[in-house]
Motif scaffolding. Structure first.
Motif, PDB file in Angstrom:
ATOM      1  N   TYR A 153      62.157  90.328  48.252  1.00 17.36           N
ATOM      2  CA  TYR A 153      61.792  88.929  48.055  1.00 17.36           C
ATOM      3  C   TYR A 153      60.270  88.810  48.075  1.00 17.36           C
ATOM      4  N   LYS A 154      59.694  88.198  47.064  1.00 17.25           N
ATOM      5  CA  LYS A 154      58.302  87.765  47.114  1.00 17.25           C
ATOM      6  C   LYS A 154      58.366  86.276  47.412  1.00 17.25           C
ATOM      7  N   CYS A 155      57.687  85.812  48.458  1.00 19.27           N
ATOM      8  CA  CYS A 155      57.821  84.423  48.913  1.00 19.27           C
ATOM      9  C   CYS A 155      56.498  83.669  48.811  1.00 19.27           C
ATOM     10  N   THR A 156      56.601  82.372  48.502  1.00 22.36           N
ATOM     11  CA  THR A 156      55.416  81.538  48.328  1.00 22.36           C
ATOM     12  C   THR A 156      54.992  80.812  49.600  1.00 22.36           C
ATOM     13  N   ASP A 157      55.769  80.948  50.672  1.00 21.96           N
ATOM     14  CA  ASP A 157      55.371  80.410  51.970  1.00 21.96           C
ATOM     15  C   ASP A 157      55.889  81.357  53.038  1.00 21.96           C
ATOM     16  N   TYR A 158      55.317  81.234  54.222  1.00 21.52           N
ATOM     17  CA  TYR A 158      55.712  82.103  55.320  1.00 21.52           C
ATOM     18  C   TYR A 158      57.061  81.683  55.883  1.00 21.52           C
ATOM     19  N   LYS A 172      60.940  81.965  45.732  1.00 21.17           N
ATOM     20  CA  LYS A 172      61.260  83.386  45.901  1.00 21.17           C
ATOM     21  C   LYS A 172      61.440  84.049  44.544  1.00 21.17           C
ATOM     22  N   LEU A 173      60.830  85.202  44.400  1.00 19.49           N
ATOM     23  CA  LEU A 173      61.077  86.080  43.266  1.00 19.49           C
ATOM     24  C   LEU A 173      61.837  87.258  43.847  1.00 19.49           C
ATOM     25  N   VAL A 174      63.119  87.394  43.487  1.00 18.41           N
ATOM     26  CA  VAL A 174      63.980  88.385  44.134  1.00 18.41           C
ATOM     27  C   VAL A 174      64.403  89.458  43.146  1.00 18.41           C
ATOM     28  N   THR A 183      53.490  79.938  39.025  1.00 18.94           N
ATOM     29  CA  THR A 183      52.059  79.895  39.325  1.00 18.94           C
ATOM     30  C   THR A 183      51.750  79.774  40.810  1.00 18.94           C
ATOM     31  N   LEU A 184      52.762  79.560  41.642  1.00 23.78           N
ATOM     32  CA  LEU A 184      52.501  79.462  43.075  1.00 23.78           C
ATOM     33  C   LEU A 184      52.059  80.820  43.616  1.00 23.78           C
ATOM     34  N   PRO A 185      51.143  80.829  44.585  1.00 23.93           N
ATOM     35  CA  PRO A 185      50.719  82.115  45.140  1.00 23.93           C
ATOM     36  C   PRO A 185      51.788  82.684  46.075  1.00 23.93           C
ATOM     37  N   PHE A 186      51.955  83.988  46.031  1.00 28.65           N
ATOM     38  CA  PHE A 186      52.870  84.672  46.947  1.00 28.65           C
ATOM     39  C   PHE A 186      52.103  85.064  48.196  1.00 28.65           C
ATOM     40  N   VAL A 187      52.716  84.844  49.376  1.00 27.95           N
ATOM     41  CA  VAL A 187      52.038  85.111  50.641  1.00 27.95           C
ATOM     42  C   VAL A 187      52.787  86.101  51.523  1.00 27.95           C
ATOM     43  N   GLN A 188      54.026  86.435  51.162  1.00 27.71           N
ATOM     44  CA  GLN A 188      54.823  87.319  52.018  1.00 27.71           C
ATOM     45  C   GLN A 188      55.829  88.065  51.154  1.00 27.71           C
ATOM     46  N   ASP A 189      55.982  89.368  51.407  1.00 25.51           N
ATOM     47  CA  ASP A 189      57.018  90.173  50.764  1.00 25.51           C
ATOM     48  C   ASP A 189      58.004  90.616  51.830  1.00 25.51           C
ATOM     49  N   VAL A 238      58.832 100.258  35.987  1.00 34.24           N
ATOM     50  CA  VAL A 238      58.941  98.833  35.691  1.00 34.24           C
ATOM     51  C   VAL A 238      57.804  98.109  36.395  1.00 34.24           C
ATOM     52  N   GLU A 239      57.171  97.195  35.691  1.00 30.17           N
ATOM     53  CA  GLU A 239      56.133  96.363  36.286  1.00 30.17           C
ATOM     54  C   GLU A 239      56.833  95.165  36.922  1.00 30.17           C
ATOM     55  N   THR A 240      56.793  95.060  38.248  1.00 33.10           N
ATOM     56  CA  THR A 240      57.569  94.037  38.955  1.00 33.10           C
ATOM     57  C   THR A 240      56.801  92.743  39.189  1.00 33.10           C
ATOM     58  N   TRP A 241      55.509  92.749  38.976  1.00 31.84           N
ATOM     59  CA  TRP A 241      54.709  91.532  39.123  1.00 31.84           C
ATOM     60  C   TRP A 241      53.387  91.725  38.414  1.00 31.84           C
ATOM     61  N   GLN A 242      53.020  90.711  37.627  1.00 35.32           N
ATOM     62  CA  GLN A 242      51.725  90.686  36.966  1.00 35.32           C
ATOM     63  C   GLN A 242      51.359  89.221  36.830  1.00 35.32           C
ATOM     64  N   GLN A 243      50.375  88.787  37.546  1.00 34.14           N
ATOM     65  CA  GLN A 243      50.059  87.373  37.714  1.00 34.14           C
ATOM     66  C   GLN A 243      49.956  86.608  36.394  1.00 34.14           C
ATOM     67  N   GLU A 244      49.214  87.103  35.435  1.00 35.17           N
ATOM     68  CA  GLU A 244      49.023  86.375  34.179  1.00 35.17           C
ATOM     69  C   GLU A 244      50.333  86.216  33.417  1.00 35.17           C
ATOM     70  N   ARG A 245      51.124  87.266  33.343  1.00 38.23           N
ATOM     71  CA  ARG A 245      52.373  87.212  32.585  1.00 38.23           C
ATOM     72  C   ARG A 245      53.373  86.248  33.241  1.00 38.23           C
ATOM     73  N   TYR A 246      53.456  86.272  34.570  1.00 39.29           N
ATOM     74  CA  TYR A 246      54.379  85.377  35.265  1.00 39.29           C
ATOM     75  C   TYR A 246      53.880  83.931  35.218  1.00 39.29           C
ATOM     76  N   ALA A 247      52.574  83.714  35.205  1.00 33.59           N
ATOM     77  CA  ALA A 247      52.021  82.366  35.054  1.00 33.59           C
ATOM     78  C   ALA A 247      52.405  81.790  33.697  1.00 33.59           C
ATOM     79  N   MET A 248      52.425  82.623  32.673  1.00 39.96           N
ATOM     80  CA  MET A 248      52.842  82.162  31.346  1.00 39.96           C
ATOM     81  C   MET A 248      54.312  81.725  31.355  1.00 39.96           C
ATOM     82  N   ALA A 249      55.094  82.269  32.294  1.00 39.49           N
ATOM     83  CA  ALA A 249      56.504  81.879  32.431  1.00 39.49           C
ATOM     84  C   ALA A 249      56.664  80.654  33.333  1.00 39.49           C
ATOM     85  N   GLY A 250      55.539  80.163  33.894  1.00 38.23           N
ATOM     86  CA  GLY A 250      55.584  78.977  34.739  1.00 38.23           C
ATOM     87  C   GLY A 250      55.613  79.260  36.229  1.00 38.23           C
TER      88      GLY A 250
END
Length: 174
Positions: free
Chosen positions: A130-135, A70-72, A41-47, A27-39
């Motif tokens: 968890y993929k997180c957009t802030d620390y 968070k993307l969980v 767009t924030l950068p992830f900085v911590q897993d 399973v592809e769990t993250w792909q920047q372009e595809r997830y940006a198309m879903a809205g």
């Protein structure tokens, strides 16, 4: 990948494509372009990765001034995952969304910054990611009680295993 609206702005259920056969699955769990198309767009900085046993409930957590998106997901086991809208200006403030995330379905939940989050383990053990957009900032963390009647969350458990912090969490004041 299928993206499902949940009725709460900023909360999306994501159903990635899972390729499987007798050897296992991919399973592809993250792909920047595809997830940006879903809205998303924030950068992830911590897993983050947590392991918990059956009945452990973590939440409802949030950061006060440095909110995290968070993307969980779950890689092993099952959890009932919950997002609660605590944004005062939101039309869905006080509403919640819950879904079962499992190793079989490989679903993900996107929880936008400003929402509270929690989950309870419904399998023997669960590995939660968890993929997180802030620390994470310990000085900025907040929590509300998991069973706050103001939210009315229908958890699949009545007596969870809680940390002392979660046991003492305050009730929400809208």
């Amino acid at each position: 990948m299928e993206v499902v609206s949940t009725g709460i702005e900023g909360v999306l259920l994501i159903k990635p494509k899972v390729w499987g056969d007798a050897r296992g699955y991919f399973v592809e769990t993250w792909q920047q372009e595809r997830y940006a198309m879903a809205g998303i767009t924030l950068p992830f900085v911590q897993d983050n990765h947590s392991r918990s046993s059956r009945g452990v409930l973590r939440g409802l957590h949030f950061q006060k001034t440095r909110p995290q998106g968070k993307l969980v997901s779950v890689s092993l086991g099952r959890v009932f995952d919950v997002a609660v809208d605590i944004r005062p200006q939101s039309p869905t403030c006080g509403k919640w969304y819950g879904v079962e995330l499992t190793q079989e379905n490989q679903w993900q939940l996107w929880i936008a910054p400003g929402l509270a989050h929690g989950f309870v383990v419904t399998s023997e053990i669960a590995h939660f990611h968890y993929k997180c957009t802030d620390y994470y900032c310990p000085w900025d963390e907040g929590a509300y009680r998991w069973n706050d009647p103001a939210f009315g969350i229908r958890w699949p458990i009545t007596e969870p295993l809680l940390s002392e912090k979660d046991r003492q969490a305050p009730l929400w004041q809208a």
